[in-house]
Design a protein around this motif. Structure first.
Motif, PDB file in Angstrom:
ATOM      1  N   LYS A  44       3.941   1.197 -10.156  1.00 25.17           N
ATOM      2  CA  LYS A  44       4.400   2.099  -9.501  1.00 25.17           C
ATOM      3  C   LYS A  44       3.493   3.061  -9.315  1.00 25.17           C
ATOM      4  N   ARG A  45       3.403   3.743  -8.077  1.00 25.39           N
ATOM      5  CA  ARG A  45       2.330   4.759  -7.865  1.00 25.39           C
ATOM      6  C   ARG A  45       3.119   5.961  -8.247  1.00 25.39           C
ATOM      7  N   ARG A  46       2.419   6.987  -8.659  1.00 20.51           N
ATOM      8  CA  ARG A  46       3.141   8.430  -8.919  1.00 20.51           C
ATOM      9  C   ARG A  46       3.146   9.270  -7.768  1.00 20.51           C
ATOM     10  N   GLY A  47       3.952  10.308  -7.914  1.00 28.67           N
ATOM     11  CA  GLY A  47       3.860  11.253  -6.969  1.00 28.67           C
ATOM     12  C   GLY A  47       2.683  12.074  -6.748  1.00 28.67           C
ATOM     13  N   GLY A  48       2.589  12.939  -5.712  1.00 30.18           N
ATOM     14  CA  GLY A  48       1.500  14.059  -5.510  1.00 30.18           C
ATOM     15  C   GLY A  48       0.803  13.953  -4.222  1.00 30.18           C
ATOM     16  N   LYS A  49       0.144  14.825  -3.941  1.00 28.47           N
ATOM     17  CA  LYS A  49      -0.327  15.126  -2.705  1.00 28.47           C
ATOM     18  C   LYS A  49      -1.378  13.796  -2.289  1.00 28.47           C
ATOM     19  N   ARG A  50      -1.978  13.231  -2.883  1.00 31.67           N
ATOM     20  CA  ARG A  50      -2.842  11.997  -2.515  1.00 31.67           C
ATOM     21  C   ARG A  50      -1.911  10.671  -2.265  1.00 31.67           C
ATOM     22  N   ARG A  52       1.484  10.773  -1.300  1.00 30.90           N
ATOM     23  CA  ARG A  52       2.148  11.057  -0.247  1.00 30.90           C
ATOM     24  C   ARG A  52       1.298  10.974   0.961  1.00 30.90           C
ATOM     25  N   LYS A  53       0.252  11.357   0.953  1.00 32.04           N
ATOM     26  CA  LYS A  53      -0.707  11.125   2.118  1.00 32.04           C
ATOM     27  C   LYS A  53      -0.898   9.578   2.564  1.00 32.04           C
ATOM     28  N   TYR A  54      -1.066   8.785   1.193  1.00 33.20           N
ATOM     29  CA  TYR A  54      -1.368   7.457   1.274  1.00 33.20           C
ATOM     30  C   TYR A  54      -0.158   6.746   2.030  1.00 33.20           C
ATOM     31  N   GLU A  56       2.314   8.041   3.842  1.00 35.51           N
ATOM     32  CA  GLU A  56       2.405   8.584   5.371  1.00 35.51           C
ATOM     33  C   GLU A  56       1.415   7.674   6.148  1.00 35.51           C
ATOM     34  N   LYS A  57       0.334   7.460   5.622  1.00 37.46           N
ATOM     35  CA  LYS A  57      -0.786   6.714   6.306  1.00 37.46           C
ATOM     36  C   LYS A  57      -0.235   5.447   6.733  1.00 37.46           C
ATOM     37  N   PHE A  58      -0.024   4.486   5.757  1.00 42.81           N
ATOM     38  CA  PHE A  58       0.533   3.111   5.878  1.00 42.81           C
ATOM     39  C   PHE A  58       1.958   2.809   6.111  1.00 42.81           C
ATOM     40  N   GLY A  59       2.826   3.928   6.258  1.00 44.00           N
ATOM     41  CA  GLY A  59       4.120   3.936   5.981  1.00 44.00           C
ATOM     42  C   GLY A  59       4.797   3.400   7.730  1.00 44.00           C
ATOM     43  N   MET A  60       5.776   3.415   7.721  1.00 42.59           N
ATOM     44  CA  MET A  60       6.487   3.019   9.084  1.00 42.59           C
ATOM     45  C   MET A  60       6.449   4.401   9.943  1.00 42.59           C
ATOM     46  N   THR A  61       6.104   4.169  11.253  1.00 43.69           N
ATOM     47  CA  THR A  61       6.167   5.289  12.034  1.00 43.69           C
ATOM     48  C   THR A  61       7.351   5.381  12.842  1.00 43.69           C
TER      49      THR A  61
END
Length: 92
Positions: A44-50, A52-54, A56-61
């Motif tokens: 599991k990826r932890r939270g944080g700015k980086r 969240r940005k990742y 958002e980049k690869f998430g569903m638009t």
């Protein structure tokens, strides 16, 4: 002084000799343990700015969400692109 026969001192001496002999014994050989099998699922990826940005980049638009939605009100035809699954959903 309390025991004229010296039995208490002899007992103490024997106890100390046993303890010293035990201290001088070599350590037991350590057995190598096999590592546990890794899980196949990604960690599991932890939270944080980086992170969240990742996401958002690869998430569903929003556009992809609209394409995935189906319209049930209008039925254009039985053998159109809709039957093959290549329509644009709510976009048109």
């Amino acid at each position: 002084q309390s025991e004229p026969s010296g039995a208490g001192g002899q007992r103490l001496r024997l106890d100390l000799d046993e303890k010293i002999a035990k201290w001088q014994e070599p350590d037991k050989a350590r057995t190598k343990k096999a590592l546990p099998t890794p899980d196949d699922r990604p960690s599991k990826r932890r939270g944080g700015k980086r992170a969240r940005k990742y996401k958002e980049k690869f998430g569903m638009t929003e556009t992809r969400k609209e394409v995935n939605r189906r319209t049930f009100a209008d039925c254009i035809g039985e053998y159109g692109d809709d039957a093959m699954g290549s329509d644009m959903g709510m976009l048109g």
